[in-house]
Design a protein around this motif. Structure first.
Motif, short mmCIF file in Angstrom:
data_model
loop_
_atom_site.label_atom_id
_atom_site.label_comp_id
_atom_site.label_asym_id
_atom_site.label_seq_id
_atom_site.Cartn_x
_atom_site.Cartn_y
_atom_site.Cartn_z
N ILE A 230 0.85 -1.19 0.00
CA ILE A 230 0.00 0.00 0.00
C ILE A 230 0.89 1.25 0.00
O ILE A 230 1.67 1.45 0.93
CB ILE A 230 -0.93 0.01 1.22
N PRO A 231 0.81 2.10 -1.03
CA PRO A 231 1.72 3.25 -1.13
C PRO A 231 1.75 4.14 0.11
O PRO A 231 2.83 4.59 0.51
CB PRO A 231 1.18 4.00 -2.35
N ARG A 232 0.60 4.39 0.72
CA ARG A 232 0.62 5.27 1.89
C ARG A 232 1.42 4.67 3.03
O ARG A 232 2.20 5.37 3.70
CB ARG A 232 -0.81 5.56 2.36
N LEU A 233 1.27 3.36 3.26
CA LEU A 233 2.05 2.70 4.32
C LEU A 233 3.52 2.64 3.95
O LEU A 233 4.39 2.75 4.83
CB LEU A 233 1.51 1.30 4.57
N VAL A 234 3.83 2.48 2.67
CA VAL A 234 5.22 2.52 2.23
C VAL A 234 5.84 3.87 2.61
O VAL A 234 6.95 3.94 3.14
CB VAL A 234 5.34 2.27 0.72
N ASN A 235 5.11 4.95 2.34
CA ASN A 235 5.63 6.28 2.65
C ASN A 235 5.83 6.46 4.15
O ASN A 235 6.85 7.01 4.60
CB ASN A 235 4.66 7.35 2.13
N ILE A 236 4.85 6.02 4.94
CA ILE A 236 4.95 6.17 6.39
C ILE A 236 6.16 5.42 6.93
O ILE A 236 6.97 5.96 7.71
CB ILE A 236 3.66 5.66 7.07
N LEU A 237 6.31 4.17 6.54
CA LEU A 237 7.40 3.35 7.05
C LEU A 237 8.76 3.85 6.56
O LEU A 237 9.73 3.90 7.34
CB LEU A 237 7.19 1.89 6.64
N ALA A 238 8.84 4.23 5.29
CA ALA A 238 10.11 4.72 4.76
C ALA A 238 10.53 6.01 5.46
O ALA A 238 11.72 6.20 5.78
CB ALA A 238 9.99 4.95 3.25
N HIS A 239 9.58 6.90 5.70
CA HIS A 239 9.86 8.16 6.40
C HIS A 239 10.38 7.90 7.82
O HIS A 239 11.39 8.47 8.25
CB HIS A 239 8.59 9.01 6.43
N LYS A 240 9.72 7.00 8.53
CA LYS A 240 10.14 6.70 9.89
C LYS A 240 11.51 6.01 9.91
O LYS A 240 12.32 6.26 10.81
CB LYS A 240 9.09 5.82 10.58
N CYS A 241 11.77 5.17 8.92
CA CYS A 241 13.07 4.51 8.85
C CYS A 241 14.21 5.52 8.66
O CYS A 241 15.27 5.40 9.27
CB CYS A 241 13.09 3.51 7.70
N LEU A 242 13.98 6.50 7.81
CA LEU A 242 15.00 7.52 7.61
C LEU A 242 15.22 8.34 8.89
O LEU A 242 16.36 8.72 9.20
CB LEU A 242 14.62 8.43 6.44
N MET A 243 14.15 8.58 9.63
CA MET A 243 14.30 9.26 10.92
C MET A 243 15.14 8.43 11.88
O MET A 243 16.03 8.95 12.57
CB MET A 243 12.92 9.53 11.53
N LEU A 244 14.86 7.13 11.92
CA LEU A 244 15.61 6.25 12.82
C LEU A 244 17.08 6.17 12.43
O LEU A 244 17.97 6.22 13.28
CB LEU A 244 14.98 4.85 12.81
N ALA A 245 17.35 5.99 11.14
CA ALA A 245 18.74 5.92 10.68
C ALA A 245 19.48 7.21 11.01
O ALA A 245 20.63 7.18 11.48
CB ALA A 245 18.78 5.64 9.18
N TYR A 246 18.81 8.33 10.78
CA TYR A 246 19.42 9.62 11.11
C TYR A 246 19.68 9.73 12.61
O TYR A 246 20.73 10.21 13.05
CB TYR A 246 18.51 10.75 10.63
N GLY A 247 18.71 9.28 13.40
CA GLY A 247 18.86 9.35 14.86
C GLY A 247 20.06 8.57 15.35
O GLY A 247 20.67 8.91 16.37
N GLU A 248 20.44 7.50 14.63
CA GLU A 248 21.60 6.70 15.00
C GLU A 248 22.86 7.09 14.25
O GLU A 248 23.93 6.51 14.45
CB GLU A 248 21.31 5.21 14.74
N GLY A 249 22.74 8.07 13.35
CA GLY A 249 23.89 8.47 12.56
C GLY A 249 24.28 7.46 11.51
O GLY A 249 25.43 7.44 11.05
N ARG A 250 23.33 6.62 11.08
CA ARG A 250 23.59 5.60 10.07
C ARG A 250 23.22 6.14 8.69
O ARG A 250 22.22 6.82 8.51
CB ARG A 250 22.77 4.33 10.36
N THR A 251 24.01 5.77 7.68
CA THR A 251 23.76 6.28 6.33
C THR A 251 22.89 5.34 5.49
O THR A 251 22.62 5.63 4.33
CB THR A 251 25.09 6.52 5.58
N GLN A 252 22.48 4.21 6.08
CA GLN A 252 21.59 3.30 5.35
C GLN A 252 20.56 2.71 6.30
O GLN A 252 20.86 2.42 7.47
CB GLN A 252 22.38 2.17 4.68
#
Length: 292
Positions: A230-252
């Motif tokens: 579902i595109p909307r859930l893809v967007n929600i999860l991808a956005h949160k994942c980028l927040m988490l990676a950023y929070g840990e200083g990870r580039t992937q």
């Protein structure tokens, strides 16, 4: 936000239906082809249905944006209208100027004259309604009656309905059998498969200015699993994942980030997946880093 950290020009996974991010997946291109074919054929009613979050509003906006100059578009984003409110809204969308104290028969006469005028100018008049499953029953019947307006050669008004599957359930009742027979073209949107999700993620990241893979293969497989395509859930999860990676200083983004993002998303948790209970805590950690 994480855009600077990942060298992004903008947020790639916003929930706002932005047509600049449109990716021509086969199921969406098929819907647009059905719409254009039906409109050019002069059909009275056309329907596009899909589950919540499958991209109906984005398609609706793209359809409006791509309309050729000989199409006179009328757009109603809020369908919760009485029959009279529907007629008033359509009249205003068609550019009619009139006194607010005219009665219903006078309003109908003005509408018919305006429609005839537009058709005489070689215009196709198209009423587009988003979230059409919310139309009240008597308003649906009013729509059907409006499409009765016609010349000997063509309909004066064509109607495009974007709706959730609940509209199909309502139209299947005997009370709406006349309207159901008027819908000669329809299309049902399907969800994305794993390959399409990979393409979708890469496309949106590229539009946002990033051409390097930010999601691991395992994370992308989990993204398909948790989002159900579902595109909307893809967007929600991808956005949160980028927040988490950023929070840990990870580039992937890793599979762990995807699990934590899923644990923080009620629409995913409701499906019964076994998820970690620390997701919300890590989301708070990512937000704390952003606020620093």
């Amino acid at each position: 936000m994480y855009t600077g950290f990942f060298q992004l020009a903008q947020v790639p996974f916003s929930l706002t239906p932005d047509t600049s991010f449109y990716l021509g997946l086969p199921q969406h291109e098929a819907a647009l082809n059905v719409l254009h074919t039906a409109i050019n054929s002069g059909e009275g009613f056309i329907k596009v249905t899909g589950e919540v979050g499958t991209g109906k509003t984005l398609l609706c906006r793209l359809f409006l944006k791509q309309a050729p100059t000989n199409w006179q578009m009328a757009y109603l984003p809020d369908p919760a209208l009485t029959p009279l409110e529907l007629r008033w809204a359509l009249a205003q969308e068609l550019g009619l100027k009139f006194s607010a104290n005219i009665d219903t028969p006078q309003l109908l006469q003005l509408l018919q004259r305006q429609l005839i005028l537009l058709v005489s100018q070689q215009k196709r008049v198209i009423l587009v309604i988003d979230e059409a499953q919310a139309l009240p029953n008597d308003t649906l019947e009013t729509l059907r009656l409006l499409t009765n307006l016609e010349t000997e050669q063509q309909k004066l008004l064509q109607v495009v309905l974007f709706a959730q599957p609940e509209l199909d359930q309502r139209l299947s009742s005997t009370a709406f059998r006349q309207l159901q027979q008027r819908i000669t073209f329809s299309h049902q949107l399907t969800v994305m498969n794993t390959l399409q999700i990979r393409h979708y993620i890469a496309h949106r990241l590229a539009i946002a200015g990033c051409f390097t893979p930010l999601f691991s293969d395992t994370a992308l497989r989990l993204l398909h699993h948790y989002s159900r395509g579902i595109p909307r859930l893809v967007n929600i999860l991808a956005h949160k994942c980028l927040m988490l990676a950023y929070g840990e200083g990870r580039t992937q983004v890793t599979w762990q980030h995807m699990r934590y993002a899923a644990a923080d998303t009620p629409a995913v948790k409701a499906t019964g997946h076994h998820l970690p209970i620390v997701g919300p805590l890590l989301m708070w950690l990512a937000a704390w880093r952003v606020a620093r």
